[in-house]
Design a protein around this motif. Sequence first.
Motif, mmCIF file in Angstrom:
data_model
loop_
_atom_site.group_PDB
_atom_site.id
_atom_site.type_symbol
_atom_site.label_atom_id
_atom_site.label_comp_id
_atom_site.label_asym_id
_atom_site.label_seq_id
_atom_site.Cartn_x
_atom_site.Cartn_y
_atom_site.Cartn_z
ATOM 1 N N HIS A 1 0.820 -1.216 0.000
ATOM 2 C CA HIS A 1 0.000 0.000 0.000
ATOM 3 C C HIS A 1 0.858 1.272 0.000
ATOM 4 N N LEU A 2 2.186 1.081 0.068
ATOM 5 C CA LEU A 2 3.093 2.225 0.126
ATOM 6 C C LEU A 2 3.967 2.356 -1.121
ATOM 7 N N ILE B 1 11.101 4.213 4.177
ATOM 8 C CA ILE B 1 9.720 4.335 3.715
ATOM 9 C C ILE B 1 9.002 3.006 3.933
ATOM 10 N N GLY B 2 7.862 3.056 4.584
ATOM 11 C CA GLY B 2 7.077 1.853 4.815
ATOM 12 C C GLY B 2 7.425 1.092 6.073
ATOM 13 N N SER B 3 8.465 1.503 6.783
ATOM 14 C CA SER B 3 8.855 0.817 8.013
ATOM 15 C C SER B 3 7.837 1.098 9.113
ATOM 16 N N SER B 4 7.886 0.304 10.183
ATOM 17 C CA SER B 4 6.942 0.507 11.282
ATOM 18 C C SER B 4 7.124 1.875 11.918
ATOM 19 N N GLN B 5 8.382 2.368 11.954
ATOM 20 C CA GLN B 5 8.637 3.700 12.524
ATOM 21 C C GLN B 5 8.014 4.794 11.660
ATOM 22 N N HIS B 6 8.104 4.611 10.341
ATOM 23 C CA HIS B 6 7.505 5.575 9.422
ATOM 24 C C HIS B 6 5.994 5.631 9.609
ATOM 25 N N LEU B 7 5.354 4.447 9.620
ATOM 26 C CA LEU B 7 3.901 4.405 9.768
ATOM 27 C C LEU B 7 3.458 4.929 11.123
ATOM 28 N N ALA B 8 4.204 4.564 12.169
ATOM 29 C CA ALA B 8 3.848 5.046 13.508
ATOM 30 C C ALA B 8 3.966 6.558 13.582
ATOM 31 N N GLY B 9 5.014 7.108 12.953
ATOM 32 C CA GLY B 9 5.183 8.559 12.942
ATOM 33 C C GLY B 9 4.079 9.255 12.170
ATOM 34 N N ALA B 10 3.713 8.685 11.018
ATOM 35 C CA ALA B 10 2.619 9.261 10.221
ATOM 36 C C ALA B 10 1.302 9.178 10.974
ATOM 37 N N GLN B 11 1.107 8.051 11.664
ATOM 38 C CA GLN B 11 -0.111 7.881 12.457
ATOM 39 C C GLN B 11 -0.146 8.892 13.604
ATOM 40 N N PHE B 12 0.996 9.102 14.232
ATOM 41 C CA PHE B 12 1.096 10.073 15.332
ATOM 42 C C PHE B 12 0.767 11.481 14.837
ATOM 43 N N LYS B 13 1.273 11.846 13.665
ATOM 44 C CA LYS B 13 0.979 13.159 13.099
ATOM 45 C C LYS B 13 -0.520 13.334 12.874
ATOM 46 N N VAL C 1 -3.128 11.624 14.265
ATOM 47 C CA VAL C 1 -3.934 11.590 15.488
ATOM 48 C C VAL C 1 -3.722 12.834 16.353
ATOM 49 N N SER C 2 -2.472 13.289 16.427
ATOM 50 C CA SER C 2 -2.163 14.432 17.299
ATOM 51 C C SER C 2 -2.390 15.773 16.623
ATOM 52 N N THR D 1 -5.996 -0.063 5.583
ATOM 53 C CA THR D 1 -6.667 0.968 6.375
ATOM 54 C C THR D 1 -5.665 1.765 7.193
ATOM 55 N N ILE D 2 -4.680 1.070 7.792
ATOM 56 C CA ILE D 2 -3.676 1.752 8.624
ATOM 57 C C ILE D 2 -2.901 2.777 7.800
ATOM 58 N N VAL D 3 -2.462 2.368 6.611
ATOM 59 C CA VAL D 3 -1.693 3.278 5.753
ATOM 60 C C VAL D 3 -2.549 4.457 5.317
ATOM 61 N N LYS D 4 -3.789 4.172 4.952
ATOM 62 C CA LYS D 4 -4.686 5.246 4.523
ATOM 63 C C LYS D 4 -4.939 6.230 5.655
ATOM 64 N N ASP D 5 -5.211 5.706 6.847
ATOM 65 C CA ASP D 5 -5.483 6.580 7.989
ATOM 66 C C ASP D 5 -4.250 7.349 8.440
ATOM 67 N N SER D 6 -3.067 6.760 8.225
ATOM 68 C CA SER D 6 -1.838 7.406 8.686
ATOM 69 C C SER D 6 -1.499 8.629 7.836
ATOM 70 N N GLY D 7 -1.986 8.631 6.607
ATOM 71 C CA GLY D 7 -1.651 9.751 5.725
ATOM 72 C C GLY D 7 -0.312 9.583 5.027
ATOM 73 N N ALA D 8 0.330 8.426 5.195
ATOM 74 C CA ALA D 8 1.627 8.186 4.550
ATOM 75 C C ALA D 8 1.448 8.150 3.035
ATOM 76 N N PRO D 9 2.267 8.861 2.271
ATOM 77 C CA PRO D 9 2.114 8.898 0.817
ATOM 78 C C PRO D 9 2.619 7.628 0.157
ATOM 79 N N LYS D 10 2.087 7.312 -1.014
ATOM 80 C CA LYS D 10 2.540 6.147 -1.773
ATOM 81 C C LYS D 10 3.723 6.559 -2.633
ATOM 82 N N GLU D 11 4.782 5.749 -2.589
ATOM 83 C CA GLU D 11 6.003 6.087 -3.310
ATOM 84 C C GLU D 11 5.924 5.603 -4.762
#
Length: 328
Positions: free
Chosen positions: A110-111, A168-180, A182-183, A318-328
């Motif tokens: 999805h990334l 790109i696509g790592s758990s840290q990347h997704l968690a950071g995008a998700q944090f952005k 949600v917060s 869904t996680i990637v979509k909700d996180s707002g992480a862009p597709k490369e």
Amino acid sequence: MTTSLKNKPFGKLRRCALVLTLGFLPSSWALAAYPDKPIKIIVPWAPGGATDQVGRLLAQGLAQSMGVAVVVDNKAGAGGNIGTQAFVKEKPDGYTLLLATSSTNAAGPHLFAKQGFDPVKDFTAVVLLCAIPNVMVVPAKSPWKSLKDILEAGRGAPGQYTYGSAGIGSSQHLAGAQFKTVSGIDIRHVPYKGSGPAAQDLMAGHIDMMIDTGSLGSIKGGLLRPLAVASDKRLQALPTVPTFKEAGVPMVASAWYGIMLPAGAPAEVTSRLNKEFNLLLQKPEIRTRFHEIGAEIAGGSAEEFTKFSISEIKRYETIVKDSGAPKE
């Protein structure tokens, strides 16, 4: 004068019969000696991160139980895709394993527009090993003492602060995008070729934060300060650190790890490896080491891991979509 057997017609017939007989031996006979040479575990991330730690811990145990050398081959880059692309081209004979992760085998489709492999068709699932919740960490010298401090700083200076990831696509990347998301704060993503190099830059002060999965050693060593864990309950290894929800940001993020073979691997080899890894996961010393890095141990059958990995591809959409992480 004695004539060699190979020069007689019936000698040729005997050799042909022997070749045909060996060709039709049951596969279980052919695999009886497995393994009889070194086994390689491809880790598609740089040394030092959580994936590398898991791979090396299990390689040691597998070498002892199977009686052959087991080497870890780090092939980092492109969010785990370079190593995984190399893996799917290997022979499915049980001598090359992949330490698959949720980043490459669930979030990646999805990334990345072109991953270079099919997350389902190119793999034979062996066993789900564990999951590691992400932890928000900052340098020990950081002025931030809580997640609230990061939120206040981020809202006061949009785009000024950075968070690192394993790529790109790592758990840290997704968690950071998700944090952005949600917060509601604006922090910039800085991708590396693995969480190890990212953590080194974090400790050196070149980036401001990470929501990492492999930093417990640096936390215990006093090099990094944990502010929140992205799990639904506090970690056994960090009992005094609040969850993100307790700290005011309702999010859960973790990375899972499993062993896979290339597509077409013999059922006997898959079964043998599944048994060996499940036994390893029950060893007290292995369980202790996993708990020390914050891992929640899994295990189970190859069939269960197959179903799980396929369901995760859908869940991460869904996680990637909700996180707002862009597709490369």
